[in-house]
Design an enzyme around this catalytic site. Structure first.
Site, PDB file in Angstrom:
ATOM      1  N   LEU A  57       0.837  -1.101  -0.046  1.00 18.73           N
ATOM      2  CA  LEU A  57      -0.019   0.259  -0.210  1.00 18.73           C
ATOM      3  C   LEU A  57       0.910   1.307  -0.064  1.00 18.73           C
ATOM      4  O   LEU A  57       0.645   2.143  -0.728  1.00 18.73           O
ATOM      5  CB  LEU A  57      -1.067  -0.026   1.033  1.00 18.73           C
ATOM      6  CG  LEU A  57      -2.096  -1.146   0.939  1.00 18.73           C
ATOM      7  CD1 LEU A  57      -3.099  -0.939   2.337  1.00 18.73           C
ATOM      8  CD2 LEU A  57      -2.840  -0.811  -0.101  1.00 18.73           C
ATOM      9  N   ALA A  58       1.904   1.116   0.735  1.00 17.26           N
ATOM     10  CA  ALA A  58       2.758   2.320   0.955  1.00 17.26           C
ATOM     11  C   ALA A  58       3.539   2.533  -0.291  1.00 17.26           C
ATOM     12  O   ALA A  58       3.637   3.732  -1.113  1.00 17.26           O
ATOM     13  CB  ALA A  58       3.587   2.466   2.146  1.00 17.26           C
ATOM     14  N   GLY A  59       4.218   1.466  -0.729  1.00 15.05           N
ATOM     15  CA  GLY A  59       5.304   1.830  -1.970  1.00 15.05           C
ATOM     16  C   GLY A  59       4.139   1.873  -3.212  1.00 15.05           C
ATOM     17  O   GLY A  59       4.873   2.639  -3.881  1.00 15.05           O
ATOM     18  N   ARG A 345      -5.923  -6.603  22.138  1.00  7.87           N
ATOM     19  CA  ARG A 345      -5.309  -7.571  21.668  1.00  7.87           C
ATOM     20  C   ARG A 345      -4.102  -7.938  22.502  1.00  7.87           C
ATOM     21  O   ARG A 345      -3.888  -9.230  23.008  1.00  7.87           O
ATOM     22  CB  ARG A 345      -4.633  -7.267  20.350  1.00  7.87           C
ATOM     23  CG  ARG A 345      -5.709  -6.833  19.154  1.00  7.87           C
ATOM     24  CD  ARG A 345      -5.014  -6.515  17.953  1.00  7.87           C
ATOM     25  NE  ARG A 345      -6.113  -6.541  17.029  1.00  7.87           N
ATOM     26  CZ  ARG A 345      -5.748  -5.928  15.848  1.00  7.87           C
ATOM     27  NH1 ARG A 345      -4.678  -5.672  15.456  1.00  7.87           N
ATOM     28  NH2 ARG A 345      -6.595  -6.065  14.817  1.00  7.87           N
ATOM     29  N   ARG A 450      -0.843  -0.810  17.801  1.00 10.61           N
ATOM     30  CA  ARG A 450      -1.502  -0.235  16.741  1.00 10.61           C
ATOM     31  C   ARG A 450      -2.894  -0.660  16.601  1.00 10.61           C
ATOM     32  O   ARG A 450      -3.432  -1.801  17.041  1.00 10.61           O
ATOM     33  CB  ARG A 450      -0.858  -0.769  15.283  1.00 10.61           C
ATOM     34  CG  ARG A 450      -1.619  -0.386  14.105  1.00 10.61           C
ATOM     35  CD  ARG A 450      -1.323  -0.988  12.998  1.00 10.61           C
ATOM     36  NE  ARG A 450      -1.457  -2.459  12.887  1.00 10.61           N
ATOM     37  CZ  ARG A 450      -2.325  -3.102  12.447  1.00 10.61           C
ATOM     38  NH1 ARG A 450      -3.580  -2.285  12.445  1.00 10.61           N
ATOM     39  NH2 ARG A 450      -2.304  -4.364  12.410  1.00 10.61           N
TER      40      ARG A 450
END
Lengths: 652, 247
Positions: A57-59, A345, A450
């Site tokens: 997604l980022a790259g 989590r 996260r």
């Protein structure tokens, strides 16, 4: 820098600061930075080149966007196609502060939830920007044709996810990551056709080229021909994902590795918070020594499933259906009556570990707990349960051969995401000028833990909107002197890569790469996993060093360089994991507090809950490579909270 | 379980290949098919023979990187990806033949690994919506009926593994193509380029050397993501419309 070795393992250097972060009202900071960042004239962009490593997604988003803007982009991935990056496996969804449900969501609330979820170890400015940009991502993806779930009226649907009280998660069934990645991939392929992006699939980055203190290129290996190639550019972007595979078993893809970021670290890029690892509570347990990866089951299962273990250790091999109600311990409901099975989590993961440590774990090796749906099936019926979780039940049955409608599922925690990564400033630039880091590969936005549905948001925010707007400031500050392949730094980088390859191929050892990787994974999981203590971490450092020494003299890699050679590929990755593992343990050792995914047994409250220690540890740890035979150097970046008040988490 | 595998071994694209038999004596029914190959590879490496090269990455059925012909069926006996197939689908003592995808445009690179770059080039030819980053309108400015959104999703689920091509007696990639044309064609965002898209993608498909569709349907039967055969009808319909308009 002090010369004193702390714990015999590391030194402390000068503090570090994020010099790019703008000041002023938080809601104006990103606009301010975008305005202040220099512009590059469209006619000049085609003369400037950028390397992007990784096409998740980022790259993928960064390469596509930089190509659209007119830069010359070279993009690299180790898979056979950019569409396969592991972003594709994200199931749940993506957060965005659209407030389409009118339930009180806002940019500020998403910002607040993310900082809190990260247990107050992320920068306020970065997180606010992430929340601010989140809405643009949804607009962009919808325009690309990403088929998000919709309501009958044609509007986008949202759900609540990961324990937050608003519905802000956009999703495409259980395949949100796949659909977002295909959107980015299609945008990237469009630029390949336009000629602005040159795509190099089956190419693995093995070294970073630094000339006069600036990142100027990379050395890659063509994984089909074995050719070692030099690629030069005006700037380099690493978007190479996380390093969860240091544990051998994780929910990462087989090929996920730390090599790109680790090679950059060795060339001077600081590594931020390496010990911050997220361990996901609902994975399918290990079935045996042959296991190659772990599969995540969506967290949504905890909405209806009840988690339990037998009260008596001797019942652990019994058919669970034969264990009467009074002999079961629904331990989450017992310890955390307010949140029950829906605790965060890290708490759910640790609680499962404690039950198994106490000998009550179920399934092969005693490493599992039950996730039981019999109560909800009895209450709402099998059909309703099937409508909610049918695909997950099918997947579980396919993998384990057991039918969760009949027998309780078995789950166990597994490594899922790494919050740590290369240290970057507000511009996503690392401590090496010209080297930018995006997505999971950097350390920036998630602090010590996260939130669910935030990884996709960060990857796309960095790739589409942040990086293309900050890298221009660096590029506009050039031109930087031309570099050619004969520069001594380039020659040296290439030589170090070829000699490392030769070393593997000439080592006539007796043990396979995988056997070392597995052993490293056991050490990391045991001592640097869900629960950590000083003694264990010191043991781990010792054992990793011994293992690493043995590795270099006794690893066995067959075949040649000039061919597809998967053992050779893995040999390089595992060599880097063996160095990273040690740094993770040192980082975990130095942080004598519990926060987010990092639980130090020495830092807990009287009733066994995580105790954060803000007076001592409200900083990000940025580690500098100390050299081959020297110790890493710690640089602290103080975290200042101007808008959000620090609070201890409590779920009791 | 005891298993015999006959595996296609080929050292490089131009080298001749052959099936080689290997014996595994201790296969657990809980192993995935690829884990069985991992174990075999560990055995081979330990005994000094080069491991079998095969592609896989996510191992959870979504990335599309794995794909083997198993006893003549793409991805084996179940309708799933190779990585999601488990050894309990086979019986003790069975002999399993494992080959790479066979199709002219999918060149064998080594052993079981093929080059599927043609799929990327087909997408490059038109499998996208031309919208630059930052130029998108507000997401709710265009409504999409749920039926269209659902159909778009069903066809967007394609993972690009190539099983459809491997299964087709004519090595056509029409299911792959039809899935993308249908996905974008169902959505308002895909309309402006709808006619040119289908023509450009089909031209690239033919240029790569894939065969034509002869309505056998083996592609849809083999598709692990259950892309329906009628996407090929949609493809043909879009193509006719585009041609009438002079594309």
């Amino acid at each position: 820098m002090t010369d004193d070795l702390i714990d015999g393992l590391y030194r402390e250097g000068a503090p570090i600061r994020d010099t790019k972060a703008p000041s002023g009202p938080i809601e104006q900071r990103w606009s301010k930075r975008q305005f202040e960042a220099k512009l590059v004239n469209p006619a000049n962009r085609r003369k400037l080149s950028v390397i992007v490593v990784g096409t998740g997604l980022a790259g993928g988003a960064a390469a596509a966007t930089l190509g659209e803007q007119g830069y010359q982009v070279s993009a690299f991935c180790y898979q056979d196609s950019p569409r396969r990056a592991h972003s594709i496996a994200a199931q749940g969804g993506m957060n965005a502060a659209k407030n389409y449900k009118g339930d009180g969501d806002s940019v500020y609330r998403l910002f607040y939830d993310t900082v809190k979820g990260g247990d107050y170890r992320a920068r306020e400015s970065n997180v606010y920007r992430l929340a601010e940009v989140s809405s643009n991502i949804i607009d962009q993806c919808v325009a690309q044709g990403v088929p998000f779930a919709r309501e009958y009226g044609g509007l986008l649907d949202n759900r609540s996810f990961g324990g937050v009280q608003v519905s802000r998660t956009f999703y495409a069934r259980g395949q949100t990551g796949q659909q977002l990645l295909i959107g980015a991939y299609q945008a990237l392929q469009r630029q390949v056709a336009e000629g602005t992006v040159t795509m190099y699939s089956r190419h693995e980055m093995l070294e970073l080229i630094v000339v006069d203190g600036r990142a100027r290129g990379i050395i890659v290996r063509d994984m089909v021909s074995g050719e070692v190639e030099t690629h030069l550019a005006d700037a380099v972007v690493l978007a190479t994902g996380g390093y969860g595979n240091v544990f051998f078993l994780s929910t990462n893809a087989m090929g996920c590795n730390v090599t790109a970021t680790w090679r950059a670290h060795r060339k001077g890029a600081y590594f931020g918070n390496p010990c911050f690892t997220q361990i996901h509570p609902t994975c399918i347990p290990v079935a045996g020594e042959h296991q190659s990866k772990l599969t995540l089951m969506s967290e949504s299962l905890r909405n209806d499933g009840r988690i339990w273990v037998p009260k008596k250790a001797e019942d652990r091999n019994k058919d669970p259906r034969q264990i009467p109600e009074e002999d079961r311990d629904y331990y989450l409901e017992r310890i955390y009556p307010a949140f029950g099975n829906l605790v965060p989590r890290d708490i759910a993961s640790r609680a499962a570990k404690y039950q198994c440590d106490a000998g009550k774990g179920v399934g092969p090796g005693g490493l599992g707990v039950y996730l039981d749906f019999s109560e909800v099936i009895g209450r709402v019926g099998r059909d309703t349960v099937s409508a909610r979780y049918g695909n997950l039940f099918d997947m579980y049955k396919q993998i384990t051969g057991e039918d969760p409608y009949e027998v309780p599922m078995r789950i166990y925690p597994a490594v899922h995401y790494t919050m740590g990564g290369l240290w970057v400033d507000y511009d996503l630039q690392s401590s090496i000028p010209g080297l930018f880091v995006a997505g999971e590969a950097n350390f920036s936005d998630h602090g010590a833990n996260r939130l669910g549905a935030s990884a996709l948001m960060q990857g796309l925010s960095d790739g589409y909107f942040v990086l293309p707007n900050t890298i221009r400031d660096y590029l506009a500050s050039g031109p930087y002197p031309a570099v050619d392949e004969s520069a001594p730094e380039v020659v040296e980088a290439k030589k170090s890569v070829t000699s490392r390859i030769e070393q593997f191929l000439n080592s006539k050892g007796t043990r396979t790469v995988d056997s070392y990787h597995r052993e490293l994974g056991h050490i990391m999981w045991e001592y640097c996993g869900m629960s950590r203590n000083r003694e264990g971490l010191l043991t781990a450092v010792d054992r990793i060093r011994t293992l690493r020494k043995e590795y270099w003299s006794n690893v066995k890699v067959l075949g040649e360089n000039e061919q597809i050679n998967q053992s050779l590929e893995r040999a390089g990755r595992v060599a880097d994991f063996l160095e990273l593992g040690e740094l993770m343990c040192i980082d975990a050792l130095h942080r004598r507090e519990s926060c987010g995914g990092h639980f130090r047994e020495e830092s807990q409250t009287e009733d066994g809950e995580a105790e954060r220690r803000d007076e001592e540890f409200a900083y990000a740890a940025a580690w500098e490579w100390g050299g081959e035979d020297s110790s890493p150097v710690l640089h602290k970046e103080d975290l200042v909270y101007e808008f959000i008040e620090l609070k201890q988490r409590s779920y009791k | 379980m005891k298993i015999t595998v006959k595996v296609w071994r080929q050292t490089g694209p131009e080298a001749p290949g052959k099936l080689v038999s290997y014996q595994l004596d201790d296969v657990s029914p809980d192993m995935s098919f690829l884990e069985m190959l991992d174990v075999l590879n560990e055995n081979l490496a330990t005994s000094g023979e080069e491991p079998i090269a095969f592609d896989s990455d996510c191992r959870e059925g979504i990335c599309g990187m794995c794909g083997l012909m198993i006893n003549g069926s793409a991805h084996g006996p179940l309708r799933t990806t190779t990585c999601q197939l488990h050894m309990r689908s086979f019986s003790d003592g069975e002999t399993i033949t494992i080959e790479p995808w066979r199709a002219e445009p999918f060149k064998v690179l080594r052993d079981l690994i093929v080059d599927r770059g043609a799929f990327d080039r087909i997408i490059s030819a038109g499998g996208f919506v031309s919208v630059n980053t930052g130029s998108a309108p507000e997401a709710h400015s265009t409504l999409v009926p749920k039926v269209n959104a659902d159909r778009a999703f069903d066809t967007a689920a394609c993972i690009g593994c190539g099983a459809c091509v491997a299964a087709c007696p004519n090595a056509a990639a029409m299911l792959f193509l039809g899935a993308k044309v249908t996905h974008l064609g169902e959505l308002p965002q895909g309309q402006p380029e709808r006619d040119s898209r289908v023509v450009k993608m089909l031209n690239q498909h033919d240029h790569e050397g894939f065969g034509g569709c002869t309505n056998v349907g083996a592609c849809a039967d083999a598709c692990p993501k259950e892309i329906p055969l009628d996407v090929i009808s949609q493809l043909n319909q879009d193509l006719r419309r585009a041609m009438v308009k002079g594309y």
